[in-house]
Structure formats: C-alpha cells, structure tokens
Design a protein around this motif. Structure first.
Motif, short mmCIF file in Angstrom:
data_model
loop_
_atom_site.label_atom_id
_atom_site.label_comp_id
_atom_site.label_asym_id
_atom_site.label_seq_id
_atom_site.Cartn_x
_atom_site.Cartn_y
_atom_site.Cartn_z
N ARG A 163 -8.34 -3.84 -5.56
CA ARG A 163 -7.33 -3.74 -6.62
C ARG A 163 -6.79 -2.32 -6.61
NH1 ARG A 163 -11.71 -5.96 -8.56
NH2 ARG A 163 -11.70 -8.22 -8.86
N ALA A 164 -5.52 -2.19 -6.36
CA ALA A 164 -4.91 -0.86 -6.24
C ALA A 164 -3.73 -0.75 -7.19
CB ALA A 164 -4.46 -0.62 -4.80
N GLN A 165 -3.70 0.31 -7.95
CA GLN A 165 -2.61 0.56 -8.89
C GLN A 165 -2.16 2.01 -8.80
OE1 GLN A 165 -4.72 -0.39 -12.60
NE2 GLN A 165 -3.34 -2.11 -12.90
N TYR A 166 -0.87 2.21 -8.99
CA TYR A 166 -0.35 3.57 -9.19
C TYR A 166 0.63 3.49 -10.36
CZ TYR A 166 0.34 8.40 -7.71
OH TYR A 166 0.34 9.77 -7.64
N LEU A 167 0.23 4.07 -11.49
CA LEU A 167 0.95 3.90 -12.74
C LEU A 167 1.46 5.24 -13.25
CD1 LEU A 167 -1.72 1.61 -14.49
CD2 LEU A 167 0.11 0.92 -12.90
N GLN A 168 2.75 5.33 -13.48
CA GLN A 168 3.38 6.51 -14.07
C GLN A 168 4.36 6.06 -15.16
OE1 GLN A 168 5.23 8.48 -10.68
NE2 GLN A 168 3.36 9.56 -10.16
N ASP A 169 4.87 7.04 -15.92
CA ASP A 169 5.83 6.68 -16.98
C ASP A 169 6.97 7.68 -17.10
OD1 ASP A 169 4.71 8.90 -18.22
OD2 ASP A 169 4.16 7.85 -20.07
N PHE A 170 7.26 8.42 -16.01
CA PHE A 170 8.16 9.56 -16.17
C PHE A 170 9.64 9.20 -16.31
CE2 PHE A 170 8.42 9.03 -11.61
CZ PHE A 170 9.65 9.54 -11.24
N ILE A 171 10.02 7.93 -16.10
CA ILE A 171 11.42 7.55 -16.31
C ILE A 171 11.54 6.38 -17.28
CG2 ILE A 171 12.32 8.50 -14.14
CD1 ILE A 171 12.23 5.62 -13.02
N VAL A 172 10.59 6.24 -18.17
CA VAL A 172 10.67 5.18 -19.17
C VAL A 172 11.93 5.32 -20.03
CG1 VAL A 172 9.60 4.32 -21.29
CG2 VAL A 172 8.20 4.71 -19.26
N GLY A 253 -10.61 -10.15 3.20
CA GLY A 253 -10.54 -9.89 1.77
C GLY A 253 -9.16 -10.10 1.19
N MET A 254 -9.11 -10.15 -0.14
CA MET A 254 -7.85 -10.27 -0.88
C MET A 254 -7.57 -8.94 -1.58
SD MET A 254 -8.68 -13.91 -2.69
CE MET A 254 -7.23 -13.82 -3.74
N ALA A 255 -6.27 -8.65 -1.79
CA ALA A 255 -5.90 -7.40 -2.45
C ALA A 255 -4.71 -7.62 -3.38
CB ALA A 255 -5.54 -6.33 -1.41
N THR A 256 -4.70 -6.85 -4.46
CA THR A 256 -3.55 -6.82 -5.37
C THR A 256 -3.09 -5.38 -5.51
OG1 THR A 256 -4.95 -6.61 -7.35
CG2 THR A 256 -4.37 -8.83 -6.64
N PHE A 257 -1.78 -5.21 -5.57
CA PHE A 257 -1.17 -3.88 -5.66
C PHE A 257 -0.14 -3.86 -6.78
CE2 PHE A 257 -2.59 -4.39 -1.33
CZ PHE A 257 -3.05 -3.14 -0.94
N GLU A 258 -0.09 -2.74 -7.50
CA GLU A 258 0.92 -2.55 -8.54
C GLU A 258 1.36 -1.09 -8.52
OE1 GLU A 258 1.50 -3.07 -13.39
OE2 GLU A 258 -0.52 -3.11 -12.49
N ALA A 259 2.67 -0.87 -8.47
CA ALA A 259 3.22 0.48 -8.53
C ALA A 259 4.38 0.47 -9.52
CB ALA A 259 3.71 0.93 -7.15
N THR A 260 4.33 1.35 -10.50
CA THR A 260 5.38 1.37 -11.52
C THR A 260 5.57 2.77 -12.08
OG1 THR A 260 6.10 0.46 -13.64
CG2 THR A 260 3.72 0.75 -13.33
N ARG A 261 6.80 3.03 -12.48
CA ARG A 261 7.14 4.25 -13.21
C ARG A 261 7.36 3.96 -14.68
NH1 ARG A 261 11.59 5.69 -8.53
NH2 ARG A 261 10.26 6.93 -7.15
N PHE A 262 6.96 2.78 -15.14
CA PHE A 262 7.21 2.34 -16.51
C PHE A 262 5.93 1.97 -17.26
CE2 PHE A 262 11.47 2.46 -15.16
CZ PHE A 262 12.29 2.37 -16.27
N THR A 264 3.93 3.06 -19.80
CA THR A 264 3.94 4.05 -20.87
C THR A 264 2.51 4.54 -21.18
OG1 THR A 264 3.97 2.19 -22.41
CG2 THR A 264 6.06 3.27 -21.98
N GLY A 265 2.39 5.86 -21.19
CA GLY A 265 1.10 6.49 -21.46
C GLY A 265 0.31 6.82 -20.22
N ARG A 266 0.70 6.28 -19.08
CA ARG A 266 0.02 6.58 -17.82
C ARG A 266 0.82 7.63 -17.05
NH1 ARG A 266 -4.91 4.94 -19.00
NH2 ARG A 266 -5.01 2.72 -19.53
N LYS A 267 0.22 8.78 -16.84
CA LYS A 267 0.94 9.89 -16.21
C LYS A 267 0.81 9.88 -14.69
CE LYS A 267 2.23 11.14 -20.19
NZ LYS A 267 3.63 10.81 -20.59
N ASN A 268 -0.40 9.72 -14.22
CA ASN A 268 -0.61 9.66 -12.77
C ASN A 268 -1.89 8.88 -12.48
OD1 ASN A 268 0.67 10.48 -10.27
ND2 ASN A 268 -1.14 11.73 -9.88
N ALA A 269 -1.93 7.66 -13.01
CA ALA A 269 -3.12 6.82 -12.90
C ALA A 269 -3.10 6.07 -11.58
CB ALA A 269 -3.20 5.85 -14.07
#
Length: 387
Positions: A163-172, A253-262, A264-269
């Motif tokens: 499970r891989a995520q990259y979460l930001q909110d800098f252009i919300v 194996g199986m994998a899920t990915f999520e990348a977002t700049r929206f 909210t509250g996540r700066k560089n997760a």
C-alpha cells in the motif's frame, strides 16, 4: 580515479530542487569519506541577475545563462539537472554525448518516448565510462533502505500486499495560482508524475519487484486557476490533481497506489506498507526516522508492530552522522544521494537508480494514464527485460 580526484559539478536550475541539491553538494564531502570530492563549479539559470544571486547564496563559483555553455565548460564533469521535465531530455542527452556524467531529477522525462531516448543515450555513454542517475531521493531515507534490506533478508517472507500513498495539500485552495507543475506541456502530468513517481519507484526499490499491470483513475478537481501575473485572468489546469490505481507485482503480490495534492491536513505524508507471509513493514515520511516492523513468526499473544528507530550506526548511511537517537531530515536524503553517485563515479560503478529505472517508472505512469483515459481498463506494463 584516486581519492584525491575532484569532480566539477554544474547545475541547471536553482529553485526548490536546486536548493536541496546545493545543500547536498556543499555537505557530502564533509560528512562522507568520498573517493571523489565535488567542486561546485557553476550554476545555470535563465536570468543572469537572479542566477548570480542564487549562486552566491547556494555556494556556486560561477554563473552561466545557457545550459549548452555550462556543458562546454572544462571545469564541469557532471551535470545536475533540476529543471522542469520538458527540459530534461535535451539537456541530459547533450551532456552525456559530451562525456559528462548526469544526475537528473525525477520523473526522468514527460513521456515514455523521451525517457527511452535518454536511457539509450545513457547506455551509449556508459560504454565510454560516463555515468548517469535519476534523482529518486527517498531511496536514501535510512529507514526505507533498512526496509529494503529486511525484505531482501526474508524478514517478512513472500510479499502479498503493498500500500503506497503520497498525500499533500498545497493546492487545495482554488485561488492558488497557476504554476509550471500544473501545465502538462512542462510537467508531463500532475500528482501522478510529481509525487506518484516516488511511490512507484519506492515499491520497486523496497520489494525488488516490478509492476506488471495497472488499473487507474485520475482527477482534476480545480480546472482553472488564476494566472500569477496580476491580470486577473485564469489559466487551464491541464494535469491531474490526484491519481489512484491498483497494480500487480511480478512476484505475485497486489498493490494499491494513491497520489494527491488535495489531502487536506497532509503536508508530505509519503507512506509505504508491505504485508508478507512472515511479517509486515510500515513507513510514513512524516516520521521519517522510524520503521514499523511486525514479525508474524512470534507468539501471537505478544506479537505486534514495534518501532525501529533507524538511527543506529549499522543502519544505512547512519555511520556518518550523529549518535543513536538523533534523527535526520529531508535534506539528508539528497546528501546520501550525492554520496552514492560520487562513490559510483569514483569506482567506475553503475549508480542507482539508473535511467533504465526511470524509464521503468515512466512506463507505469503512462499505463496509469492510458487506463484512466479508457474507463480504468486493465493495462499491461512492459517488463524490465523488455525495456
């Protein structure tokens, strides 16, 4: 090369990534006993006055306003590319053909075709002893390098899930102005290529496996943004604000990915979790000195995730830094990156990640975009030996 050799570095670009790279070039030879000592020979930017000010601030000895002139300089043996993706191919290929080593920021290019051309140029240059590397700096987080080692040592067994995520909110904020990262012509893609590329590369790095197919979707939440020229006009956002996809790995194996700049509250997760037949690993960059490990072979009455503080001398890179318990930060990942590159150049080795690795990531990004544009159809990704 000998231990006394010096390597002249010329860098193109001096904004966010340029500042991070400059910090690393200033630091690496003072922290690590590198075979080659870098010399910050010249900085290149479009405007002479701004570039001169940046060079003085960041520690560069000279200034150029034409990247071709930078490549021609006799005191530059390595070209560091910290510019938007649309400029990567031309600069990198020209530098390699001129016999200069190249470090290129990620993603490698804006398209598979461009990344393929760069990889071909890198292969030709390698035959002449010229090295190249793409800048996926998160590989150099000690906790993630430790995770890779633990996976390779079999500590979590056969990998079932990633499970891989990259979460930001800098252009919300919808009134946040247009920038080059929101222009497909310059950036190639949005969150998918900018931050999604990192978690694709990290999955390949930590697991040692390749992604064989994807089904994805992308979304642009704010289609127009104010231009940053005071005109009151708006420009079209031509890239994705968020991307999500499922994938299969060549190890089954199986994998899920999520990348977002929206988010909210996540700066560089930037998060990565692996579940295997014998245990699990979990990492969050907002706690970058920690790695969580569950050993599923332990008695279930006391088993569970435990925290590993990746600051011991035998943890990757840590022998050069502080006593145990004294953590590192974002900037250190770039110092480690330069250390590994200098070690490869000094020993005539092959630095990683290579341009071929960058091309492999580019194929995944392209497959996700193709899938998203075709109702999330399952899309195969070329295998590494086919690239």
């Amino acid at each position: 090369m000998t231990e006394n050799d010096r390597l002249g570095v010329g860098m193109v670009g001096y904004s966010f990534m340029g500042a991070a790279h400059s910090q690393a070039w200033r630091t690496v030879g003072r922290v690590f006993d590198t075979r080659v000592q870098p010399v910050m020979a010249a900085l290149c930017g479009r405007r002479a006055d701004n570039t001169a000010a940046a060079a003085e601030r960041l520690g560069w000895a000279a200034v150029e306003t034409d990247w071709e002139k930078l490549i021609e300089r006799r005191d530059v043996a390595l070209v560091d590319i910290c510019t938007p993706g649309d400029t990567h191919p031309e600069i990198a290929i020209a530098a390699l053909e001129a016999g200069k080593h190249v470090l290129c920021e990620k993603p490698l290019a804006n398209s598979v075709a461009e990344a393929s051309a760069m990889t071909d140029a890198a292969r030709r240059a390698r035959e002449r002893g010229v090295r190249s590397m793409v800048g996926f700096n998160y590989r150099r987080v000690p906790a993630l390098a430790l995770a890779r080692r633990m996976v390779a040592d079999g500590r979590i067994g056969t990998i079932r899930h990633v499970r891989a995520q990259y979460l930001q909110d800098f252009i919300v904020d919808p009134e946040s102005p247009m920038m080059w990262r929101l222009d497909r012509e310059r950036a190639g893609s949005g969150a998918l290529g900018d931050i999604g590329a990192h978690i694709v590369d990290l999955t390949r790095f930590v697991t040692g496996q390749n992604i064989t197919g994807v089904s994805g979707m992308t979304q642009t939440f704010v289609p127009e943004r104010p231009l940053d020229d005071g005109s009151g006009s708006y420009g079209e956002v031509t890239v994705d604000d968020a991307a999500a996809f499922i994938a299969r790995l060549d190890g089954g194996g199986m994998a899920t990915f999520e990348a977002t700049r929206f988010a909210t509250g996540r700066k560089n997760a930037m998060r990565l979790e692996l579940n295997g037949s014998a245990g699990s690993l979990a990492f969050d960059f907002e706690s970058m000195n920690e790695l969580l490990f569950h050993d599923h072979t332990e008695d279930e009455s006391t088993a569970g995730f435990r925290r590993i503080l990746a600051t011991e001398p035998d943890h990757p890179y840590m022998q050069a830094w502080w006593p145990p318990g004294h953590g590192l930060g974002y900037e250190h990942t770039f110092t480690h990156q330069m250390r590994d590159l200098l070690e490869a150049v000094g020993t005539d080795g092959d630095p990683e990640p290579s341009f071929a690795d960058g091309l492999a990531v580019q194929h995944v990004l392209a497959a996700v975009e193709h899938s998203s544009s075709n109702q999330s159809v399952w899309t195969e990704v070329p295998r590494q030996n086919e690239l």
